[in-house]
Design a protein around this motif. Structure first.
Motif, PDB file in Angstrom:
ATOM      1  N   HIS A 147       0.819  -1.216   0.000  1.00  0.00           N
ATOM      2  CA  HIS A 147       0.000   0.000   0.000  1.00  0.00           C
ATOM      3  C   HIS A 147       0.858   1.273   0.000  1.00  0.00           C
ATOM      4  N   LYS A 148       2.148   1.115  -0.226  1.00  0.00           N
ATOM      5  CA  LYS A 148       3.078   2.240  -0.380  1.00  0.00           C
ATOM      6  C   LYS A 148       3.105   3.149   0.850  1.00  0.00           C
ATOM      7  N   LYS A 149       2.998   2.506   2.028  1.00  0.00           N
ATOM      8  CA  LYS A 149       3.096   3.238   3.288  1.00  0.00           C
ATOM      9  C   LYS A 149       4.451   3.041   3.957  1.00  0.00           C
ATOM     10  N   LEU A 150       5.267   2.122   3.430  1.00  0.00           N
ATOM     11  CA  LEU A 150       6.521   1.741   4.080  1.00  0.00           C
ATOM     12  C   LEU A 150       7.608   1.513   3.044  1.00  0.00           C
ATOM     13  N   THR A 151       8.805   2.058   3.320  1.00  0.00           N
ATOM     14  CA  THR A 151       9.957   1.853   2.439  1.00  0.00           C
ATOM     15  C   THR A 151      11.135   1.357   3.254  1.00  0.00           C
ATOM     16  N   TYR A 152      11.788   0.295   2.761  1.00  0.00           N
ATOM     17  CA  TYR A 152      13.029  -0.214   3.346  1.00  0.00           C
ATOM     18  C   TYR A 152      14.207   0.369   2.565  1.00  0.00           C
ATOM     19  N   TRP A 153      15.152   0.986   3.267  1.00  0.00           N
ATOM     20  CA  TRP A 153      16.385   1.509   2.667  1.00  0.00           C
ATOM     21  C   TRP A 153      17.524   0.614   3.160  1.00  0.00           C
ATOM     22  N   SER A 154      18.111  -0.166   2.249  1.00  0.00           N
ATOM     23  CA  SER A 154      18.967  -1.269   2.692  1.00  0.00           C
ATOM     24  C   SER A 154      20.358  -1.263   2.080  1.00  0.00           C
ATOM     25  N   LEU A 155      21.220  -2.055   2.726  1.00  0.00           N
ATOM     26  CA  LEU A 155      22.604  -2.275   2.310  1.00  0.00           C
ATOM     27  C   LEU A 155      22.924  -3.760   2.493  1.00  0.00           C
ATOM     28  N   ASP A 156      23.801  -4.297   1.658  1.00  0.00           N
ATOM     29  CA  ASP A 156      24.394  -5.626   1.882  1.00  0.00           C
ATOM     30  C   ASP A 156      23.383  -6.764   1.990  1.00  0.00           C
ATOM     31  N   VAL A 157      22.181  -6.582   1.454  1.00  0.00           N
ATOM     32  CA  VAL A 157      21.215  -7.677   1.426  1.00  0.00           C
ATOM     33  C   VAL A 157      20.548  -7.660   0.055  1.00  0.00           C
ATOM     34  N   ASN A 158      20.401  -8.809  -0.548  1.00  0.00           N
ATOM     35  CA  ASN A 158      19.859  -8.905  -1.907  1.00  0.00           C
ATOM     36  C   ASN A 158      18.337  -8.750  -1.883  1.00  0.00           C
ATOM     37  N   VAL A 159      17.853  -7.640  -2.440  1.00  0.00           N
ATOM     38  CA  VAL A 159      16.412  -7.406  -2.501  1.00  0.00           C
ATOM     39  C   VAL A 159      15.935  -7.302  -3.954  1.00  0.00           C
ATOM     40  N   SER A 160      16.733  -7.811  -4.889  1.00  0.00           N
ATOM     41  CA  SER A 160      16.380  -7.714  -6.317  1.00  0.00           C
ATOM     42  C   SER A 160      15.095  -8.469  -6.639  1.00  0.00           C
ATOM     43  N   TRP A 161      14.774  -9.482  -5.834  1.00  0.00           N
ATOM     44  CA  TRP A 161      13.565 -10.275  -6.050  1.00  0.00           C
ATOM     45  C   TRP A 161      12.296  -9.433  -5.902  1.00  0.00           C
ATOM     46  N   ALA A 162      12.356  -8.336  -5.118  1.00  0.00           N
ATOM     47  CA  ALA A 162      11.159  -7.542  -4.832  1.00  0.00           C
ATOM     48  C   ALA A 162      10.589  -6.900  -6.099  1.00  0.00           C
ATOM     49  N   LYS A 163      11.458  -6.592  -7.062  1.00  0.00           N
ATOM     50  CA  LYS A 163      11.001  -5.974  -8.300  1.00  0.00           C
ATOM     51  C   LYS A 163      10.046  -6.880  -9.053  1.00  0.00           C
ATOM     52  N   LYS A 164      10.243  -8.188  -8.942  1.00  0.00           N
ATOM     53  CA  LYS A 164       9.424  -9.150  -9.688  1.00  0.00           C
ATOM     54  C   LYS A 164       7.985  -9.205  -9.192  1.00  0.00           C
ATOM     55  N   ILE A 165       7.745  -8.727  -7.977  1.00  0.00           N
ATOM     56  CA  ILE A 165       6.368  -8.719  -7.462  1.00  0.00           C
ATOM     57  C   ILE A 165       5.860  -7.297  -7.253  1.00  0.00           C
ATOM     58  N   GLY A 166       6.507  -6.338  -7.914  1.00  0.00           N
ATOM     59  CA  GLY A 166       6.022  -4.965  -7.904  1.00  0.00           C
ATOM     60  C   GLY A 166       6.361  -4.162  -6.672  1.00  0.00           C
TER      61      GLY A 166
END
Length: 290
Positions: A147-166
């Protein structure tokens, strides 16, 4: 000038000149790490009765108490609304948006904040925890992310998978702490919404400080630069991440604590590391001082 408040659960903060100290040591075992909803609401009433009418930064002790930030933010409902909202900025090595079935937990409180009508957005800065990696995603509460109420700002962890589910806008990844803070402050430059700032010092590198939890990569200047940039908009703040040794009375909390694999702290190191924490608190309080 509004004075800082120490919520003394675990006697880890120490004495700070001009701070009001509220003795909550009797609540330590009930509240620490997590508690059921009934006890959380009981403590909420006690907290409301104990806080002064006006106060500055709140220090809460160990990061095991970070869920108390939820109660402090809820206090702002008296002044803000959906038509006059705030943003919440959290420095933390963990998302604190995990599922917890037994009440409110120091790692689950962020989703409750994101659901408050007067909170337009929550940013969690400095995450290096695998809690937001692919194999732990199911443990996160999805609603505030989708619902675009929360954003994670990250380092050193692979979050590329998140793009595949929008969810690429909710999972921001950076190559360095400098890049992360620079981009965040750039995007905040024209924002005028009031801010509640919550700092868990486990976001900092072990080169800077030691805490009860696994730690991130940020340096002290990343916190200070951010505070300096957003200070005119800060309407409330808290600091957690102190170092303390705790042996839970209940077998259930002992089990949960062991599953989170908090690092062992030797008595030999405790005093020296707490003194480092104390000095850092003074630096942060000076930066946040109105």
């Amino acid at each position: 000038m509004t004075l800082p408040v120490i919520l003394n659960f675990d006697q880890s903060v120490g004495e700070i000149n001009d701070a009001k100290t509220i003795d909550f040591t009797q609540w330590q075992d009930v509240i620490r790490f997590g508690c059921n909803e009934k006890n959380f609401q009981k403590f909420k009433m006690q907290l409301q009765q104990s806080l002064p009418e006006n106060y500055g930064t709140v220090l809460m002790g160990s990061g095991d108490y970070h869920h108390i930030s939820l109660l402090l933010i809820e206090q702002l409902a008296k002044q803000y609304s959906a038509d006059n909202p705030i943003e919440v900025i959290i420095f933390d090595n963990h998302p604190d948006n995990m599922r917890y079935l037994f009440g409110v937990h120091c790692g689950s409180w962020v989703s409750y904040v994101a659901s408050l009508p007067f909170v337009s957005h929550v940013h969690v800065l400095g995450i290096t925890s695998n809690d937001i990696g692919l194999w732990h995603f199911w443990e996160n509460r999805w609603s505030p992310l989708f619902h675009k109420k929360l954003t994670y700002w990250s380092l050193d962890v692979n979050v590329s998978w998140a793009k595949k589910i929008g969810l690429n806008q909710a999972f921001r990844h950076f190559d360095s702490p400098d890049d992360l803070i620079t981009q965040f402050l750039s995007e905040q430059y024209r924002n005028t919404k009031p801010i509640y700032l919550s700092i868990d010092k486990d976001v900092l590198s072990e080169e800077v400080i030691h805490t009860n939890w696994d730690q991130g990569k940020l340096q002290t200047y990343h916190l200070l630069d951010t505070i300096s940039s957003i200070k005119p908009r800060i309407i409330g703040s808290d600091i957690t991440g102190e170092l303390s040794i705790w042996q839970p009375k209940s077998w259930f909390k002992r089990l949960l604590s062991s599953l989170d694999k908090q690092p062992e702290i030797s008595l030999e190191n405790l005093n020296g590391w707490q003194q480092e924490q104390y000095q850092l608190n003074l630096i942060l309080l000076n930066a946040l001082k109105a």
